[in-house]
Design a protein around this motif. Structure first.
Motif: not given
Length: 149
Positions: A92-105, A111-125
Motif C-alpha cells: 500500500p501507499v499512504f498519504i505522505g509517502d514519497t514514491i519514485r520509479t526505477r526502470v530497467t531494460a 517485433d512480429p508485426k513490424r520487421a523494421d522495429h523491435g520490442r523492448l520489455f522494461e521492468k518497472v518498479e
C-alpha cells in the motif's frame, strides 16, 4: 528533452531512477474525482482506521499513473509505448509517502508485426521512501531499428 535511441542502442540491464513525488490528500481526492472510485479504502479515514492498514490507502491506478508519469522525462522520437503487462500492487501507499520509479531494460525481441522495429520489455518498479517496491509491472516499447531510419 529529446534523445534518439534506436533498438540496437538499448542495452539489457541499463537502468534509470526518477526523482521522488510525495503523495498528498489532494492526489486522493483528484484521482477519485477523475475515476469515480470513491471506495472507502481511499476516502474514508474512519472506515480504514480499524483496518489492517490503519489509514486510507492510495488507489492502485493512481500509484500507477503517477509512477509511470515520473518516467516521462525523455522523448525518443523513434519509440512508442505498446502497453503494460503483469501489473501488481505489491504494497500500500499512504498519504505522505514519497514514491519514485526505477526502470530497467529486461529483454528485447524482434517485433512480429513490424520487421523494421523491435520490442523492448522494461521492468518497472515503483518504490517508496524505504526503497520497498509498492508497484511492479512490465512496460513494452516498440522501437525503430537503426537500418529502418
Amino acid at each position: 528533452m529529446e534523445i534518439t535511441r534506436y533498438f540496437e542502442d538499448i542495452e539489457i540491464g541499463e537502468s534509470r531512477t526518477t526523482f521522488g513525488r510525495t503523495i498528498t490528500e489532494t492526489d486522493f481526492v483528484t484521482h477519485a474525482g477523475h475515476t469515480g472510485d470513491f471506495f472507502p479504502h481511499h476516502m474514508d479515514a474512519v472506515f480504514m482506521a480499524d483496518s489492517e492498514f490503519g489509514q486510507r490507502i492510495a488507489h492502485g491506478t493512481m500509484v500507477f499513473a503517477i509512477g509511470i508519469g515520473l518516467t516521462a522525462t525523455v522523448i525518443n522520437p523513434v519509440a512508442f509505448s505498446y502497453g503494460y503487462d503483469r501489473l501488481r500492487f505489491v504494497r500500500p501507499v499512504f498519504i505522505g509517502d514519497t514514491i519514485r520509479t526505477r526502470v530497467t531494460a529486461a529483454r528485447k525481441e524482434d517485433d512480429p508485426k513490424r520487421a523494421d522495429h523491435g520490442r523492448l520489455f522494461e521492468k518497472v518498479e515503483v518504490l517508496n521512501q524505504d526503497d520497498r517496491t509498492v508497484l511492479a509491472c512490465e512496460h513494452i516499447y516498440i522501437i525503430q531499428k537503426r537500418g529502418a531510419a
